[in-house]
Design a protein around this motif. Sequence first.
Motif, PDB file in Angstrom:
ATOM      1  N   GLU A   8     -14.277  10.566   3.644  1.00 45.43           N
ATOM      2  CA  GLU A   8     -15.484   9.743   3.565  1.00 45.43           C
ATOM      3  C   GLU A   8     -16.277   9.792   4.871  1.00 45.43           C
ATOM      4  OE1 GLU A   8     -16.755   5.098   2.605  1.00 45.43           O
ATOM      5  OE2 GLU A   8     -14.673   5.749   2.417  1.00 45.43           O
ATOM      6  N   GLU A   9     -15.594   9.704   5.999  1.00 46.80           N
ATOM      7  CA  GLU A   9     -16.291   9.689   7.282  1.00 46.80           C
ATOM      8  C   GLU A   9     -16.986  11.011   7.577  1.00 46.80           C
ATOM      9  OE1 GLU A   9     -14.290   8.366  10.754  1.00 46.80           O
ATOM     10  OE2 GLU A   9     -13.515   6.533   9.816  1.00 46.80           O
ATOM     11  N   THR A  10     -16.396  12.117   7.142  1.00 45.36           N
ATOM     12  CA  THR A  10     -17.024  13.418   7.410  1.00 45.36           C
ATOM     13  C   THR A  10     -18.293  13.616   6.600  1.00 45.36           C
ATOM     14  OG1 THR A  10     -15.727  14.538   5.689  1.00 45.36           O
ATOM     15  CG2 THR A  10     -14.789  14.479   7.927  1.00 45.36           C
ATOM     16  N   GLY A  11     -18.425  12.890   5.485  1.00 45.57           N
ATOM     17  CA  GLY A  11     -19.608  13.033   4.641  1.00 45.57           C
ATOM     18  C   GLY A  11     -19.629  14.302   3.813  1.00 45.57           C
ATOM     19  N   ARG A  44       0.853  -1.188   0.000  1.00 47.80           N
ATOM     20  CA  ARG A  44       0.000   0.000   0.000  1.00 47.80           C
ATOM     21  C   ARG A  44       0.892   1.243   0.000  1.00 47.80           C
ATOM     22  NH1 ARG A  44      -3.133   0.774   4.510  1.00 47.80           N
ATOM     23  NH2 ARG A  44      -1.819  -0.578   5.790  1.00 47.80           N
ATOM     24  N   PRO A  45       1.417   1.603  -1.148  1.00 52.60           N
ATOM     25  CA  PRO A  45       2.394   2.700  -1.192  1.00 52.60           C
ATOM     26  C   PRO A  45       1.800   4.074  -0.910  1.00 52.60           C
ATOM     27  CG  PRO A  45       1.855   1.962  -3.404  1.00 52.60           C
ATOM     28  CD  PRO A  45       1.228   0.983  -2.472  1.00 52.60           C
ATOM     29  N   HIS A  46       0.489   4.222  -1.067  1.00 49.54           N
ATOM     30  CA  HIS A  46      -0.133   5.540  -0.908  1.00 49.54           C
ATOM     31  C   HIS A  46      -1.032   5.583   0.330  1.00 49.54           C
ATOM     32  CE1 HIS A  46       1.537   6.094  -4.829  1.00 49.54           C
ATOM     33  NE2 HIS A  46       0.701   5.260  -5.396  1.00 49.54           N
ATOM     34  N   ARG A  47      -0.617   4.943   1.390  1.00 48.61           N
ATOM     35  CA  ARG A  47      -1.489   4.825   2.568  1.00 48.61           C
ATOM     36  C   ARG A  47      -1.692   6.149   3.285  1.00 48.61           C
ATOM     37  NH1 ARG A  47       1.559   0.253   5.621  1.00 48.61           N
ATOM     38  NH2 ARG A  47       2.040  -0.299   3.456  1.00 48.61           N
ATOM     39  N   ILE A  48      -0.785   7.100   3.129  1.00 46.26           N
ATOM     40  CA  ILE A  48      -1.011   8.429   3.713  1.00 46.26           C
ATOM     41  C   ILE A  48      -2.190   9.095   3.018  1.00 46.26           C
ATOM     42  CG2 ILE A  48      -0.031  10.743   3.961  1.00 46.26           C
ATOM     43  CD1 ILE A  48       2.677   9.438   4.440  1.00 46.26           C
ATOM     44  N   ASN A  49      -2.229   9.010   1.696  1.00 40.68           N
ATOM     45  CA  ASN A  49      -3.359   9.530   0.931  1.00 40.68           C
ATOM     46  C   ASN A  49      -4.632   8.764   1.288  1.00 40.68           C
ATOM     47  OD1 ASN A  49      -5.176   9.324  -1.660  1.00 40.68           O
ATOM     48  ND2 ASN A  49      -3.966  11.181  -1.941  1.00 40.68           N
ATOM     49  N   ASP A  50      -4.512   7.451   1.427  1.00 42.76           N
ATOM     50  CA  ASP A  50      -5.682   6.634   1.766  1.00 42.76           C
ATOM     51  C   ASP A  50      -6.253   7.028   3.134  1.00 42.76           C
ATOM     52  OD1 ASP A  50      -5.320   5.285  -0.605  1.00 42.76           O
ATOM     53  OD2 ASP A  50      -4.262   3.592   0.305  1.00 42.76           O
ATOM     54  N   ALA A  51      -5.370   7.357   4.082  1.00 50.58           N
ATOM     55  CA  ALA A  51      -5.833   7.741   5.412  1.00 50.58           C
ATOM     56  C   ALA A  51      -6.674   9.012   5.352  1.00 50.58           C
ATOM     57  CB  ALA A  51      -4.635   7.939   6.340  1.00 50.58           C
ATOM     58  N   VAL A  52      -6.225   9.975   4.549  1.00 54.56           N
ATOM     59  CA  VAL A  52      -6.989  11.223   4.423  1.00 54.56           C
ATOM     60  C   VAL A  52      -8.290  10.977   3.666  1.00 54.56           C
ATOM     61  CG1 VAL A  52      -6.939  13.581   3.524  1.00 54.56           C
ATOM     62  CG2 VAL A  52      -4.887  12.609   4.566  1.00 54.56           C
ATOM     63  N   ALA A  78     -14.884   9.076  15.781  1.00 56.05           N
ATOM     64  CA  ALA A  78     -15.327   9.397  14.419  1.00 56.05           C
ATOM     65  C   ALA A  78     -14.816  10.773  14.011  1.00 56.05           C
ATOM     66  CB  ALA A  78     -16.848   9.347  14.326  1.00 56.05           C
ATOM     67  N   TRP A  79     -14.597  10.939  12.708  1.00 55.47           N
ATOM     68  CA  TRP A  79     -14.180  12.227  12.159  1.00 55.47           C
ATOM     69  C   TRP A  79     -15.422  13.041  11.808  1.00 55.47           C
ATOM     70  CZ3 TRP A  79      -9.310  13.567  12.672  1.00 55.47           C
ATOM     71  CH2 TRP A  79      -8.317  12.578  12.730  1.00 55.47           C
ATOM     72  N   GLY A 131     -13.844  21.761  -3.369  1.00 53.58           N
ATOM     73  CA  GLY A 131     -12.416  21.774  -3.660  1.00 53.58           C
ATOM     74  C   GLY A 131     -11.691  20.528  -3.210  1.00 53.58           C
ATOM     75  N   ILE A 132     -12.427  19.505  -2.772  1.00 53.68           N
ATOM     76  CA  ILE A 132     -11.795  18.258  -2.349  1.00 53.68           C
ATOM     77  C   ILE A 132     -11.321  17.482  -3.571  1.00 53.68           C
ATOM     78  CG2 ILE A 132     -12.210  16.002  -1.287  1.00 53.68           C
ATOM     79  CD1 ILE A 132     -11.995  18.167   0.764  1.00 53.68           C
ATOM     80  N   VAL A 133     -10.050  17.096  -3.576  1.00 54.83           N
ATOM     81  CA  VAL A 133      -9.497  16.297  -4.668  1.00 54.83           C
ATOM     82  C   VAL A 133      -9.946  14.852  -4.482  1.00 54.83           C
ATOM     83  CG1 VAL A 133      -7.384  15.478  -5.773  1.00 54.83           C
ATOM     84  CG2 VAL A 133      -7.505  17.820  -4.898  1.00 54.83           C
ATOM     85  N   THR A 134     -10.553  14.280  -5.509  1.00 52.40           N
ATOM     86  CA  THR A 134     -11.050  12.903  -5.424  1.00 52.40           C
ATOM     87  C   THR A 134     -10.148  11.903  -6.129  1.00 52.40           C
ATOM     88  OG1 THR A 134     -12.430  13.233  -7.400  1.00 52.40           O
ATOM     89  CG2 THR A 134     -13.441  13.695  -5.260  1.00 52.40           C
ATOM     90  N   ASP A 135      -9.293  12.366  -7.016  1.00 57.66           N
ATOM     91  CA  ASP A 135      -8.342  11.469  -7.681  1.00 57.66           C
ATOM     92  C   ASP A 135      -7.224  12.298  -8.283  1.00 57.66           C
ATOM     93  OD1 ASP A 135      -7.300   9.047  -8.443  1.00 57.66           O
ATOM     94  OD2 ASP A 135      -9.135   8.337  -9.397  1.00 57.66           O
ATOM     95  N   GLU A 136      -6.099  11.666  -8.483  1.00 57.67           N
ATOM     96  CA  GLU A 136      -4.927  12.359  -9.012  1.00 57.67           C
ATOM     97  C   GLU A 136      -3.974  11.349  -9.628  1.00 57.67           C
ATOM     98  OE1 GLU A 136      -4.813  10.525  -5.749  1.00 57.67           O
ATOM     99  OE2 GLU A 136      -5.338  12.585  -5.193  1.00 57.67           O
ATOM    100  N   LYS A 137      -3.165  11.830 -10.575  1.00 56.42           N
ATOM    101  CA  LYS A 137      -2.174  10.946 -11.193  1.00 56.42           C
ATOM    102  C   LYS A 137      -1.127  11.779 -11.908  1.00 56.42           C
ATOM    103  CE  LYS A 137      -1.671   6.980 -14.317  1.00 56.42           C
ATOM    104  NZ  LYS A 137      -2.348   6.044 -15.255  1.00 56.42           N
ATOM    105  N   VAL A 138       0.138  11.400 -11.731  1.00 60.54           N
ATOM    106  CA  VAL A 138       1.235  11.981 -12.505  1.00 60.54           C
ATOM    107  C   VAL A 138       1.580  11.024 -13.635  1.00 60.54           C
ATOM    108  CG1 VAL A 138       3.722  12.444 -12.489  1.00 60.54           C
ATOM    109  CG2 VAL A 138       2.269  13.451 -10.750  1.00 60.54           C
TER     110      VAL A 138
END
Length: 535
Positions: free
Chosen positions: A132-135, A119-127, A530-531, A305-312
């Motif tokens: 998701e939890e905040t809705g 899981r190389p992007h787990r920091i991003n996954d945590a955010v 909960a967040w 303004g929440i980023v939902t996906d990204e890619k370089v």
Amino acid sequence: MQGVERGDRELLDAEALVGHLVPAGSMFAFLAGHRRNLFPDGEFEDLFPSGEGRPSIPASVMASILVLQTLHDLSDRETAEAARCDLRWKVATGMALDDKGFDPSTLVYWRKRLATSGRPHRINDAVRTVVEETGILRGRRKRAVDSTILADAVATQDTITQLISAIRRVDRQVPGAAGQIAKVCTGHDYSRPDKPRIDWDDPAARDALVSALVNDANALVAALADTELEGDAEFALALLALVAGQDAEPAEGSDGTDGRWRIARKVAPDRVVSTVDPDARHTRKSPENRRDGYRAHVAAEPETGIVTDEKVTTAAGTENSDPAVAEEFLDAEDGKRAWYGDSAYGTGDLRGGIDDAGHEAVIKPKPLRAPVEGGFTVDDFTVDDFTVDDFTVDDFTVDEQAGTVTCPNDITRPISRTRVATFGALCRACSLRAQCTTSKTGRKIVLHPRDDLLRQARRDWADKPELRESYRTFRPNVERVISQIASRGGRRLKLRYLGTGKNNAWLKRRTAALNLRNLIGRGLTHTAGAWTLAT
């Protein structure tokens, strides 16, 4: 072994002594209170399978440092200095005031462990879990896509520098290459990294040098062609062959067999611009704006303004184009969405993907260009930017059911299996030819497989002012997100890493930090497990 944060505070705990100096609502204050909830130790256990050895820096601390580093665009050395000397960083990471911090190489060590993990992007996954939890995105069905060019971390190399650098790389990475270089390479002393000393104002001297270097490169590739290589060695030899071929062509009056070469009078497609970072590319964001580097693609919810996906990606190649990556973002979404994008995203393939998935495309149509200025286009009406001109109903009409195309002079031709309608000789005596084509063989219409969607998009853009108004309202919001990603303090960011993989990991940490900052500004907190958001 994995280190964990102590439950008790040290005597000189920074948060206890100077925590009141850190502004409430800042990233530093948030991490001071919630880093262990955001980055729990259990999420990083797999990085340290051994239970022996010296404990690592706790995961909650290092993950917080990586977020702060990316948010503030600091080098590894600057980050280590900030963690050692900046009170805000000490408060955010739970350090003591007299903590000497860590060596900058520790950051390299952690990034490498993350990159090689499952899981190389787990920091991003945590955010993302927090989002998701905040809705905050619940019920929001809009997504806006855009991209920007990020400058690479290396200097662009000219052809001569690339050839010398590529041969030197083969020398370092290919077993037995040193002996072959000494045997077959005579155009330059490749033990030296600098350019040969010639009269650079003399065209003949430059041509002779290019010929010598290209011949050396070709001779070395041939000498090592039967050697079984893998990994870095195989890549180094392939890179040398690519560099020798992309920028060189036979000299005037030569077919290359006589060993005479010159720098090509053209730009090779997908040209490597540096042997130090072979993934970097030339690109143009516009005809006037040429840059070297990578392309960062982003999908964001435009109202929050929440980023939902990204890619370089590399900055060249159809598979790395804006619409191609947007299709990947589309496939990753659950539920129906309205997708906002400028005309770069108005391709038939992307519109087809959006339509097939049951989504809505709010994308500005690509402008139609006529072969003759002011002449007939492939469509049956024209639209000019956000204002709708009078329809001109005398242009080409496509009948998909009948499989025909009818020209402005009422001549109808069938659509071939490859979706081409050829008028050919019928154009010779046509009174409208001057308005239609300059081709000696007559007009040819090539239709995209999703031409029906492209035509409908242009009709909708003309007929539905609410569509244009929605585009004007929501699509520009993604540009603010792009600006936050690509700049800091009014300064355009420059990538610090080599290769698509490392820079993609950076982008994911960057968007995670920006999303987290966005949520903190809305009162993000962690209560009762909960967040939640205060606003």
